[in-house]
Write an enzyme that holds these catalytic residues in place. Structure first.
Site, PDB file in Angstrom:
ATOM      1  CB  SER A   1      -0.871   0.009   1.249  1.00 21.84           C
ATOM      2  OG  SER A   1      -0.052   0.218   2.387  1.00 21.84           O
ATOM      3  CE  LYS A   2      -2.389   3.605  -2.112  1.00 22.07           C
ATOM      4  NZ  LYS A   2      -3.604   3.039  -1.672  1.00 22.07           N
ATOM      5  NE  ARG A   3       1.376   3.674   7.472  1.00 21.31           N
ATOM      6  CZ  ARG A   3       1.884   4.829   7.855  1.00 21.31           C
ATOM      7  NH1 ARG A   3       1.319   5.950   7.464  1.00 21.31           N
ATOM      8  NH2 ARG A   3       2.944   4.874   8.627  1.00 21.31           N
ATOM      9  CG  HIS A   4       3.872  -1.411   3.689  1.00 22.39           C
ATOM     10  ND1 HIS A   4       2.549  -1.151   3.762  1.00 22.39           N
ATOM     11  CD2 HIS A   4       3.993  -2.708   3.391  1.00 22.39           C
ATOM     12  CE1 HIS A   4       1.902  -2.257   3.525  1.00 22.39           C
ATOM     13  NE2 HIS A   4       2.738  -3.221   3.287  1.00 22.39           N
TER      14      HIS A   4
END
Length: 479
Positions: A247-250
């Site tokens: 995801s954008k987070r990781h």
RNA sequence: GCUCCCAUCGUCUAGUGGCCUAGGACGUCGCCCUCUCACGGCGAAAACAGGGGUUCGAGUCCCCUUGGGAGUGCCA
């Protein structure tokens, strides 16, 4: 061998975002099979969904492919430029009875789905507008623009001999009649893919395994058209380091983000090719080796996690061994990105040679080389406290004298000056080298001291040594 | 729910029935080298998800369980 030399693979992203790591690997695998067999590789932009496709995304994909050096052997194809062809085929299918109009409204369809889910059934179109021998269809409402559905076989099985998964069997009874043209006449993905792969003579479809469920439908369309389906290779997805979907987070970063992080494109490719594929114990591959050795037999069928540490290691290996002419432009890109003026500093090749063993990324290298291209903004407090002590002022001064007298600014001569200063005082080399380092670099880490001074140049070195002496004296006076 | 897929060290993986008291790599830890940081060298800890079969013999084949994932759109 005609059969293998005519191999054509394609990478077909939809332009809804940048080229991410999973897409890049799929593209690489696809590219590799083509090259391995002397075939060709095609880039196709799947932009039938005009709502979500953007020109920026198209540009970003090209930029990423370009940086990685994965060039299409054909002019890139855009599906939006092929609408006439799709319409033509749909008309033929309508005519042949392999497709039909469906007048269900979205509301009707939603209701159908909800009822089926409530009954714990698999939601699927019930075929109410599907023509059957002896079946009377309801009169078409004139206020509902129809969609076109593919008339999927109801009997039999579809067998996929997947190059990485092996045999996968689907029962046609599980499939329903998918929509191939929307009410506005635009074609949908599963249909366009088939027509394109067919028209472009694609022989091997390499794609993410989120597409396996689409494959039997596509094979059925191929067969309804009288075409031969290509070979399929469904590669597992890449997970984040925590094992969950990227995801954008990781880590769901565009490949260009990895450039910004200091990766070399060749290293990126090497890390990616080993993620889900192996060739015995080999870790490092040149591009030619990848091409010569890549095969689907050794592509793993389980998803793999993106491990930043390993990626850094691979990058470091490339930094250490890649030809300088490959590294220089990328390194320069980073230095300029930091706003540095390169004209007054040492040559990039020399800096790279001095730094590459101690940097895992080009970004790190640029940061550690900042002192060579800009004045010091100050000393690291801890390092200064530890190494710039009152008694070192005299040591640095002595060095200034010796270095000033040097006829030539050469590493060997500098080395001897530093040693001489240490020996005269019976100091260990570290007691001399570390203060010098802090004085000229601003902190206690840099390449070997002679190389560091060599790179910095005589003028800057002497100025910084003198500035450090002054700094020490000022400070001790205050106490 | 239904359909399909997956399962070896923390991670990437080797392994295609005996060569496996399971190998390599990243990472971790220890030692050596050393002017710093690194590089390098040496060494260590670390895995076949569980249960049933098949077989003389299973990490490798089959089944079940468990756990993950994907799909189930007039998205791709």
């Amino acid at each position: 061998m005609t059969a293998s030399s005519s191999i054509i693979t394609r990478f077909a992203p939809s332009p809804t975002g940048f080229l991410h790591i999973g897409g890049a690997r799929t593209a690489l695998f696809s590219y590799l099979v083509a090259k391995r067999h002397g075939g060709r590789f095609l880039l196709r932009i799947e932009d039938t969904d005009r709502e979500r496709s953007t020109q920026e995304a198209v540009d970003a994909i090209f930029e990423g492919m370009d940086w990685l050096g994965l060039a299409s052997d054909f002019d890139p194809v855009y599906q939006t430029q092929r609408f006439d062809r799709y319409r033509e085929v749909i008309a033929q299918m309508l005519e042949a009875g392999t497709a039909y109009y469906c007048y269900c409204t979205r509301e009707e369809l939603d209701q159908m789905r909800n009822e089926q889910m409530a009954r714990k059934q698999k939601p699927r179109y019930d075929g109410r507008w599907r023509p059957e021998p002896g079946k009377t269809l309801p009169p078409p409402p004139d206020d509902v623009p129809p969609v076109v559905r593919f008339r999927n076989p109801t009997e039999g099985k579809v067998v996929i001999n997947d190059l990485v998964r092996g045999q996968i069997v689907f029962d046609n009874g599980e499939l329903d009649d998918l929509i191939i043209a929307r009410a506005d006449g635009t074609p949908t993905y599963n249909f366009c893919v088939v027509i394109d792969d067919w028209d472009m003579n694609v022989t091997h479809v390499v794609r993410g395994d989120d597409h396996v469920n689409n494959t039997p439908r596509q094979i059925n369309i191929f067969q309804a058209l009288g075409g031969t389906p290509p070979h399929y290779a469904h590669v597992p997805m890449i997970l984040g380091s925590d094992g969950t979907k990227l995801s954008k987070r990781h880590g769901a970063l565009g490949v260009m983000e990895y450039r910004a992080m200091g990766f070399l494109p060749e290293a990126m490719l090497n890390y990616l090719v080993r993620l889900g594929w192996s060739h015995g114990d080999q870790e490092l591959f040149t591009r030619d080796e990848m091409i010569a050795k890549f095969d689907f037999d050794h592509v793993s069928s389980s998803p793999s996690r993106f491990d930043m540490e390993k990626a850094y290691w691979v990058n470091h290996q490339y930094l250490k061994t890649a030809p300088l002419e490959k590294v220089v432009p990328e390194f320069e890109w980073h230095l300029q990105r930091m706003g540095l003026d390169l004209s007054g500093g040492p040559g990039l090749e020399d800096v790279i040679v001095a730094q590459r063993e101690r940097c895992r990324t080009l970004l790190e290298m640029a940061e550690k080389s900042h002192f060579l291209y800009a004045e010091l903004s100050g000393y690291d407090e801890k390092d200064a406290a530890k190494h710039l002590k009152p008694e070192t002022a005299e040591v640095l001064e002595a060095l200034v004298t010796k270095l000033s007298a040097l006829p030539e600014w050469q590493a060997e001569a500098i080395h001897q000056c530093v040693h001489a200063v240490a020996e005269e005082r019976e100091l260990k080399l570290g007691k001399v080298a570390q203060p010098i380092r802090v004085a000229v670099v601003g902190m206690a880490v840099s390449p070997p001291i002679d190389q560091t001074l060599m790179l910095l140049g005589r003028t800057r070195t002497l100025a910084r040594l003198e500035a450090a002496v002054e700094h020490i004296r000022n400070r001790s006076e205050q106490h």
